[in-house]
Design a protein around this motif. Sequence first.
Motif, PDB file in Angstrom:
ATOM      1  N   GLU A   1       0.827  -1.211   0.000  1.00  0.00           N
ATOM      2  CA  GLU A   1       0.000   0.000   0.000  1.00  0.00           C
ATOM      3  C   GLU A   1       0.859   1.259   0.000  1.00  0.00           C
ATOM      4  N   ARG A   2       1.906   1.247   0.806  1.00  0.00           N
ATOM      5  CA  ARG A   2       2.800   2.416   0.840  1.00  0.00           C
ATOM      6  C   ARG A   2       3.497   2.603  -0.505  1.00  0.00           C
TER       7      ARG A   2
ATOM      8  N   GLN B   1       2.433   6.727  -6.968  1.00  0.00           N
ATOM      9  CA  GLN B   1       1.448   7.683  -7.491  1.00  0.00           C
ATOM     10  C   GLN B   1       1.826   9.124  -7.159  1.00  0.00           C
ATOM     11  N   ARG B   2       2.353   9.340  -5.970  1.00  0.00           N
ATOM     12  CA  ARG B   2       2.660  10.683  -5.506  1.00  0.00           C
ATOM     13  C   ARG B   2       4.010  11.195  -6.023  1.00  0.00           C
TER      14      ARG B   2
ATOM     15  N   ASP C   1       1.016   4.149  -3.023  1.00  0.00           N
ATOM     16  CA  ASP C   1       0.823   5.573  -2.749  1.00  0.00           C
ATOM     17  C   ASP C   1       2.053   6.388  -3.135  1.00  0.00           C
TER      18      ASP C   1
END
Length: 94
Positions: free
Chosen positions: A65-66, A72-73, A69
């Motif tokens: 999950e990290r 994407q960021r 994220d």
Amino acid sequence: MYAVIRRYEGVTDPAEAGRRVEAEFVPLLRQVTGFVAYYWVDAGNGVMVSTSVFQDRAGADESTERAKDFVQRSLASLLPQPPQVTAGEVVAHA
């Protein structure tokens, strides 16, 4: 132990991706409960591979999950394709 391997293809700037991963993502992973190790490998030809190792599946799942994220960021322009993700229990190690 549990490991997650992510293979990224079409990496546009491997050196910059490595710099961002080292400076920004590795510190995030070290905060995950059960963190054991992380490796970011430039396999050449626009391919980069990460290997994360955790004490249990919960840590590995949190790392996924990290990673999602973070990409994407901070890495979307450098890693234009979604990774191939392989995860499982470590059955042998040295």
